[in-house]
Write a protein that holds these residues in place. Structure first.
Motif, PDB file in Angstrom:
ATOM      1  N   CYS A  91       0.884  -1.314  -0.065  1.00 17.81           N
ATOM      2  CA  CYS A  91       0.000  -0.003   0.170  1.00 17.81           C
ATOM      3  C   CYS A  91       0.777   1.301   0.048  1.00 17.81           C
ATOM      4  CB  CYS A  91      -1.016   0.182   1.107  1.00 17.81           C
ATOM      5  SG  CYS A  91      -1.899  -1.602   1.393  1.00 17.81           S
ATOM      6  N   ASP A  92       2.016   1.350   0.818  1.00 18.93           N
ATOM      7  CA  ASP A  92       2.655   2.461   1.110  1.00 18.93           C
ATOM      8  C   ASP A  92       4.104   2.035   1.428  1.00 18.93           C
ATOM      9  OD1 ASP A  92       2.633   2.013   3.939  1.00 18.93           O
ATOM     10  OD2 ASP A  92       0.662   3.032   3.702  1.00 18.93           O
ATOM     11  N   ARG A  93       5.051   2.834   1.859  1.00 15.17           N
ATOM     12  CA  ARG A  93       6.281   2.532   2.226  1.00 15.17           C
ATOM     13  C   ARG A  93       6.581   1.580   3.521  1.00 15.17           C
ATOM     14  NH1 ARG A  93       9.804   5.323  -0.946  1.00 15.17           N
ATOM     15  NH2 ARG A  93       9.055   7.137  -1.987  1.00 15.17           N
ATOM     16  N   THR A  94       5.308   1.421   4.238  1.00 15.52           N
ATOM     17  CA  THR A  94       5.517   0.856   5.582  1.00 15.52           C
ATOM     18  C   THR A  94       4.492  -0.254   5.780  1.00 15.52           C
ATOM     19  OG1 THR A  94       4.191   2.483   6.675  1.00 15.52           O
ATOM     20  CG2 THR A  94       6.528   2.880   6.654  1.00 15.52           C
ATOM     21  N   SER A  95       3.700  -0.655   4.897  1.00 16.78           N
ATOM     22  CA  SER A  95       2.678  -1.767   4.912  1.00 16.78           C
ATOM     23  C   SER A  95       2.425  -2.535   3.648  1.00 16.78           C
ATOM     24  CB  SER A  95       1.530  -0.984   5.436  1.00 16.78           C
ATOM     25  OG  SER A  95       0.927  -0.245   4.577  1.00 16.78           O
ATOM     26  N   ILE A  96       2.601  -3.649   3.853  1.00 25.04           N
ATOM     27  CA  ILE A  96       1.827  -4.674   2.605  1.00 25.04           C
ATOM     28  C   ILE A  96       0.504  -5.160   3.110  1.00 25.04           C
ATOM     29  CG2 ILE A  96       4.051  -5.063   1.662  1.00 25.04           C
ATOM     30  CD1 ILE A  96       4.095  -7.678   3.411  1.00 25.04           C
ATOM     31  N   SER A  97      -0.185  -5.783   1.953  1.00 20.16           N
ATOM     32  CA  SER A  97      -1.424  -6.338   2.427  1.00 20.16           C
ATOM     33  C   SER A  97      -1.373  -8.045   1.596  1.00 20.16           C
ATOM     34  CB  SER A  97      -2.833  -5.754   1.920  1.00 20.16           C
ATOM     35  OG  SER A  97      -2.901  -4.498   2.593  1.00 20.16           O
ATOM     36  N   LEU A  98      -1.521  -8.807   2.321  1.00 24.44           N
ATOM     37  CA  LEU A  98      -1.674 -10.065   1.862  1.00 24.44           C
ATOM     38  C   LEU A  98      -3.111 -10.752   1.911  1.00 24.44           C
ATOM     39  CD1 LEU A  98       1.260 -11.741   4.003  1.00 24.44           C
ATOM     40  CD2 LEU A  98       1.476 -10.590   1.988  1.00 24.44           C
ATOM     41  N   CYS A  99      -3.304 -11.311   0.672  1.00 27.16           N
ATOM     42  CA  CYS A  99      -4.987 -11.777   0.358  1.00 27.16           C
ATOM     43  C   CYS A  99      -4.868 -13.236   0.660  1.00 27.16           C
ATOM     44  CB  CYS A  99      -5.102 -11.621  -1.310  1.00 27.16           C
ATOM     45  SG  CYS A  99      -6.799 -12.194  -1.635  1.00 27.16           S
ATOM     46  N   LEU A 100      -5.631 -13.613   1.563  1.00 33.12           N
ATOM     47  CA  LEU A 100      -5.623 -14.853   2.259  1.00 33.12           C
ATOM     48  C   LEU A 100      -6.944 -15.524   1.736  1.00 33.12           C
ATOM     49  CD1 LEU A 100      -3.908 -14.498   5.525  1.00 33.12           C
ATOM     50  CD2 LEU A 100      -2.789 -15.385   3.436  1.00 33.12           C
TER      51      LEU A 100
ATOM     52  N   ARG B 131       2.155  -3.481  13.095  1.00 31.99           N
ATOM     53  CA  ARG B 131       1.195  -4.548  13.623  1.00 31.99           C
ATOM     54  C   ARG B 131       0.822  -5.426  12.415  1.00 31.99           C
ATOM     55  NH1 ARG B 131      -0.715  -0.106  10.704  1.00 31.99           N
ATOM     56  NH2 ARG B 131      -2.396  -0.209   9.397  1.00 31.99           N
ATOM     57  N   ILE B 132       0.214  -6.359  12.865  1.00 30.80           N
ATOM     58  CA  ILE B 132      -0.230  -7.569  12.074  1.00 30.80           C
ATOM     59  C   ILE B 132      -1.756  -7.781  12.288  1.00 30.80           C
ATOM     60  CG2 ILE B 132       0.699  -9.112  13.551  1.00 30.80           C
ATOM     61  CD1 ILE B 132       1.006 -11.262  11.020  1.00 30.80           C
ATOM     62  N   CYS B 133      -2.650  -7.661  11.331  1.00 31.88           N
ATOM     63  CA  CYS B 133      -4.113  -7.719  11.670  1.00 31.88           C
ATOM     64  C   CYS B 133      -4.676  -8.047  10.161  1.00 31.88           C
ATOM     65  CB  CYS B 133      -4.580  -6.657  12.549  1.00 31.88           C
ATOM     66  SG  CYS B 133      -4.750  -5.086  11.565  1.00 31.88           S
ATOM     67  N   ILE B 134      -6.114  -8.262  10.288  1.00 33.14           N
ATOM     68  CA  ILE B 134      -7.134  -8.540   9.278  1.00 33.14           C
ATOM     69  C   ILE B 134      -7.489  -7.146   9.017  1.00 33.14           C
ATOM     70  CG2 ILE B 134      -9.071  -9.586   8.039  1.00 33.14           C
ATOM     71  CD1 ILE B 134      -6.851 -11.613   8.381  1.00 33.14           C
ATOM     72  N   GLY B 135      -7.579  -6.744   7.737  1.00 30.91           N
ATOM     73  CA  GLY B 135      -7.917  -5.296   7.377  1.00 30.91           C
ATOM     74  C   GLY B 135      -8.624  -5.212   6.196  1.00 30.91           C
ATOM     75  N   ASN B 136      -9.001  -4.007   5.709  1.00 23.35           N
ATOM     76  CA  ASN B 136      -9.819  -3.964   4.524  1.00 23.35           C
ATOM     77  C   ASN B 136      -8.917  -4.143   3.333  1.00 23.35           C
ATOM     78  OD1 ASN B 136     -12.171  -2.995   6.040  1.00 23.35           O
ATOM     79  ND2 ASN B 136     -11.432  -0.952   5.953  1.00 23.35           N
ATOM     80  N   PRO B 137      -9.329  -4.352   2.377  1.00 17.54           N
ATOM     81  CA  PRO B 137      -8.852  -4.462   1.012  1.00 17.54           C
ATOM     82  C   PRO B 137      -7.925  -3.262   0.493  1.00 17.54           C
ATOM     83  CG  PRO B 137     -10.980  -5.300   0.679  1.00 17.54           C
ATOM     84  CD  PRO B 137     -11.005  -4.600   1.845  1.00 17.54           C
ATOM     85  N   PRO B 138      -6.864  -3.443   0.052  1.00 16.69           N
ATOM     86  CA  PRO B 138      -6.054  -2.053  -0.273  1.00 16.69           C
ATOM     87  C   PRO B 138      -6.726  -1.382  -1.487  1.00 16.69           C
ATOM     88  CG  PRO B 138      -4.998  -4.213  -1.150  1.00 16.69           C
ATOM     89  CD  PRO B 138      -6.083  -4.683  -0.483  1.00 16.69           C
ATOM     90  N   PRO B 139      -6.324  -0.006  -1.689  1.00 13.29           N
ATOM     91  CA  PRO B 139      -7.085   0.573  -2.362  1.00 13.29           C
ATOM     92  C   PRO B 139      -6.529   0.341  -3.981  1.00 13.29           C
ATOM     93  CG  PRO B 139      -5.014   2.037  -1.379  1.00 13.29           C
ATOM     94  CD  PRO B 139      -5.579   0.707  -0.710  1.00 13.29           C
ATOM     95  N   ARG B 140      -7.108   0.527  -4.904  1.00 11.63           N
ATOM     96  CA  ARG B 140      -6.780   0.012  -6.316  1.00 11.63           C
ATOM     97  C   ARG B 140      -5.901   1.068  -6.903  1.00 11.63           C
ATOM     98  NH1 ARG B 140     -12.429  -2.485  -8.869  1.00 11.63           N
ATOM     99  NH2 ARG B 140     -12.595  -4.082  -7.546  1.00 11.63           N
ATOM    100  N   LYS B 141      -4.571   0.992  -6.720  1.00 13.05           N
ATOM    101  CA  LYS B 141      -3.676   1.668  -7.413  1.00 13.05           C
ATOM    102  C   LYS B 141      -2.396   1.118  -7.835  1.00 13.05           C
ATOM    103  CE  LYS B 141      -1.933   3.806  -3.290  1.00 13.05           C
ATOM    104  NZ  LYS B 141      -1.642   5.266  -2.514  1.00 13.05           N
ATOM    105  N   LYS B 142      -1.549   1.467  -8.555  1.00 13.30           N
ATOM    106  CA  LYS B 142      -0.475   0.748  -9.317  1.00 13.30           C
ATOM    107  C   LYS B 142       0.457   0.445  -8.039  1.00 13.30           C
ATOM    108  CE  LYS B 142       2.871   0.692 -13.125  1.00 13.30           C
ATOM    109  NZ  LYS B 142       3.396   1.097 -14.261  1.00 13.30           N
ATOM    110  N   ASP B 143       1.120  -0.695  -8.211  1.00 18.71           N
ATOM    111  CA  ASP B 143       1.946  -1.246  -6.784  1.00 18.71           C
ATOM    112  C   ASP B 143       3.364  -1.147  -7.647  1.00 18.71           C
ATOM    113  OD1 ASP B 143       3.647  -2.105  -4.948  1.00 18.71           O
ATOM    114  OD2 ASP B 143       2.590  -4.172  -4.821  1.00 18.71           O
ATOM    115  N   THR B 144       4.233  -0.225  -7.374  1.00 13.53           N
ATOM    116  CA  THR B 144       5.533  -0.103  -7.885  1.00 13.53           C
ATOM    117  C   THR B 144       6.714  -0.331  -6.767  1.00 13.53           C
ATOM    118  OG1 THR B 144       5.637   2.324  -7.240  1.00 13.53           O
ATOM    119  CG2 THR B 144       4.719   1.725  -9.579  1.00 13.53           C
TER     120      THR B 144
END
Length: 573
Positions: free
Chosen positions: A31-40, A59-72
């Protein structure tokens, strides 16, 4: 901001193992420089696991789907290449009283893990590290070289080592009351501070919660406790350790954050732990990002406006000088009409004014004759006159820029972070300032999200809708796309403020109270918010138009009606 402590981390891992193991990793998104989202994807549902190494919100927790934008980002690309499609077979804390979680990935459930994703939740030292089965680091979120740390380096290709253990005693449920009391009371000091220093795994939140549940004053010194208070605190200590050992967590919100320990008050509602963690840190990070961006934009706009004001003052000085150009022409005319009175070597001459008859002293160059002095005065007159014609459009352009920046600054200051729309509005303002060349940011990546922020909406006493522009884009939108011939457009008179639209249908006639209510809104969302009364104009949208080449949010209006408004009446409403 409340950090994720060891107790919370144990509760999170217990919840993830119970509900999401095993799961298939379908997608990795940074999502940004300090977090990732894993789709399980488990047998029952599909979820997004948020892993963050933010300095204040790791942190580590179940969250909302990440925003739809390009992951670079490179880190997420490497994770996708290596572990996408693998099975998550375990989420375990690697060692007691250490805030390091091991996410184990295998080709299939019940097989040995081939990869380990270590999540180190340790404040500003937080990190996420992927290793193979031999504990060799493959990729890492933050490379820690020897130049950054002399204690422990974290680099690709080197063996993974756990962080250095924390100082302090290890909490044990079998520890006797006497030994525990001696440990906490060994060094005099504030009770909560001594609990934190004496034992590992005791966070400020846990220390305060244990003291509160024991009915002890938070600021008390450890050498001031009575025997009964020591026993009460020891009972809470044992309950805390039993909760961790038996995994009998009770997630709930508190006035200052959240807790996973069973509360004394049985009326407190138990909530979903993953939702609590995600909601708390999402709001805190959004608030932090909002305040940071708002302050940056505010300071930048003020600095630019200050420089432009200096330029405007210089132009005004030149305009004032040019206003005296006719004086030099009059002096030249007088000198030409009285050539016979000039004397050789004169430094000045006194002549009577043509109109008033008053004597006028005219400075002269002693090395020039009367005609040459007159010609010099004529040239000075022409030069100042040309300067006036040249400076006037420059002054108008600078003043237009200042008005635009004041309007933009008002938009920034009126945002209060009451909802996600306010942060999106701030990002739009930054993008607008970049497009207008006021801010240079080569690294700025505008969101590709198709959803744009929307105007604020209110209802008048007669239930008519009122739309309030949050930024210049929305202000233009109200007039260019939303407004109809039946609506009314409001704006604070002669001061920066939001554009307001009172929505009306054919045949609708708003009452005086509706007009006053809308005017009060216009006063509240203007630079005159703190004033007792603010003049507000309103007119039909057809009398509001945007000049060609005008900056965003800048319009010209006519056929207006003035109404006096009070922003305090809108606040009270």
């Amino acid at each position: 901001m409340q950090p994720v402590d060891y107790t919370t981390l144990v509760a999170i891992c217990h919840s993830l193992n119970a509900e999401y193991i095993p799961s298939r990793l379908e997608q990795v998104y940074q999502c940004d420089r300090t977090s990732i989202s894993l789709c399980l994807r488990s047998l029952k549902k599909k979820s997004w696991l948020t892993i963050a190494w933010h300095p204040q919100a790791a942190r580590i927790c179940i969250g909302n789907p990440p925003p739809r934008k390009k992951d670079t980002f490179t880190f997420s690309e490497q994770l996708r290449h290596l572990i996408s499609g693998y099975a998550l077979i375990g989420v375990n804390i690697v060692s007691e009283w250490e805030r390091v979680v091991d996410l184990q990935f295998a080709q299939r459930p019940n097989e040995k893990p081939l990869y380990h994703l270590y999540v180190e939740v340790m404040g500003k030292y937080s990190n996420v590290i992927l290793t193979n089965a031999q504990q060799q680091i493959i990729t890492v979120a933050k490379q820690i070289t020897s130049a950054k740390s002399s204690v422990r380096t974290v680099e690709t290709s080197q063996p993974y080592q756990l962080p250095p253990p924390l100082t302090g005693n290890t909490p044990k449920i079998e520890e006797s009351f006497t030994d525990w009391q001696e440990t906490v009371n060994l060094i005099p000091g504030r009770l909560d501070k001594q609990l934190i220093k004496s034992y590992r795994g005791v966070s400020p939140t846990i220390a305060k919660e244990l003291i509160h549940e024991a009915n002890i004053e938070l600021s008390i010194q450890n050498n001031q406790l009575t025997p009964d208070e020591w026993k009460s605190l020891y009972q809470q200590w044992q309950k805390w350790l039993a909760t961790i050992h038996q995994k009998t967590f009770y997630p709930h919100t508190t006035p200052l954050g959240y807790s996973v320990l069973p509360p004394h008050d049985q009326n407190i509602v138990k909530k979903n732990l993953q939702e609590i963690i995600d909601d708390y840190y999402t709001k805190k990070i959004n608030q932090e990002n909002f305040q940071q961006l708002q302050q940056q934009l505010q300071q930048k706009i003020k600095n630019i406006a200050k420089k432009l004001q200096v330029k405007a003052d210089k132009y005004k000085d030149k305009m004032n000088q040019s206003a005296n150009s006719d004086i030099y022409r009059t002096q030249a005319d007088l000198l030409m009409a009285n050539l016979h009175q000039w004397q050789i070597g004169s430094e000045s001459i006194i002549l009577d004014d043509f109109t008033t008859g008053e004597p006028i002293k005219i400075p002269l160059a002693p090395d020039k004759n009367a005609i040459q002095n007159a010609q010099a005065l004529y040239k000075k007159h022409q030069k100042l006159k040309r300067a006036k014609d040249a400076v006037k459009p420059l002054l108008e352009e600078v003043e237009e820029e200042i008005n635009y920046l004041q309007q933009t600054l008002n938009n920034v200051l009126q945002l209060e972070n009451n909802d996600i729309e306010d942060f999106e509005t701030l990002e739009e303002i930054k993008a607008e300032l970049i497009s207008q060349k006021y801010i240079e940011d080569n690294q700025y990546r505008q969101s590709s999200n198709n959803q744009e922020s929307q105007p604020r909406a209110f209802k008048t006493p007669s239930n008519f809708e009122v739309l309030v522009g949050r930024n210049n884009r929305q202000n233009d939108l109200l007039i260019s796309r939303i407004a109809t011939d039946y609506d009314l457009w409001f704006h604070a008179q002669e001061i920066p403020g939001s554009h307001i639209l009172l929505r009306l249908n054919a045949g609708d006639i708003p009452d005086a109270k509706d007009l006053q209510y809308t005017a009060n809104i216009a006063a509240y969302y203007s630079q005159g918010r703190e004033s007792d009364q603010v003049p507000v104009i309103y007119t039909k949208p057809k009398y509001v138009y945007k000049p060609k080449g005008a900056k965003p949010g800048m319009v010209i209006y006519s056929n207006q009606t003035v109404i006096w408004a009070k922003s305090s009446d809108f606040i009270g409403n």
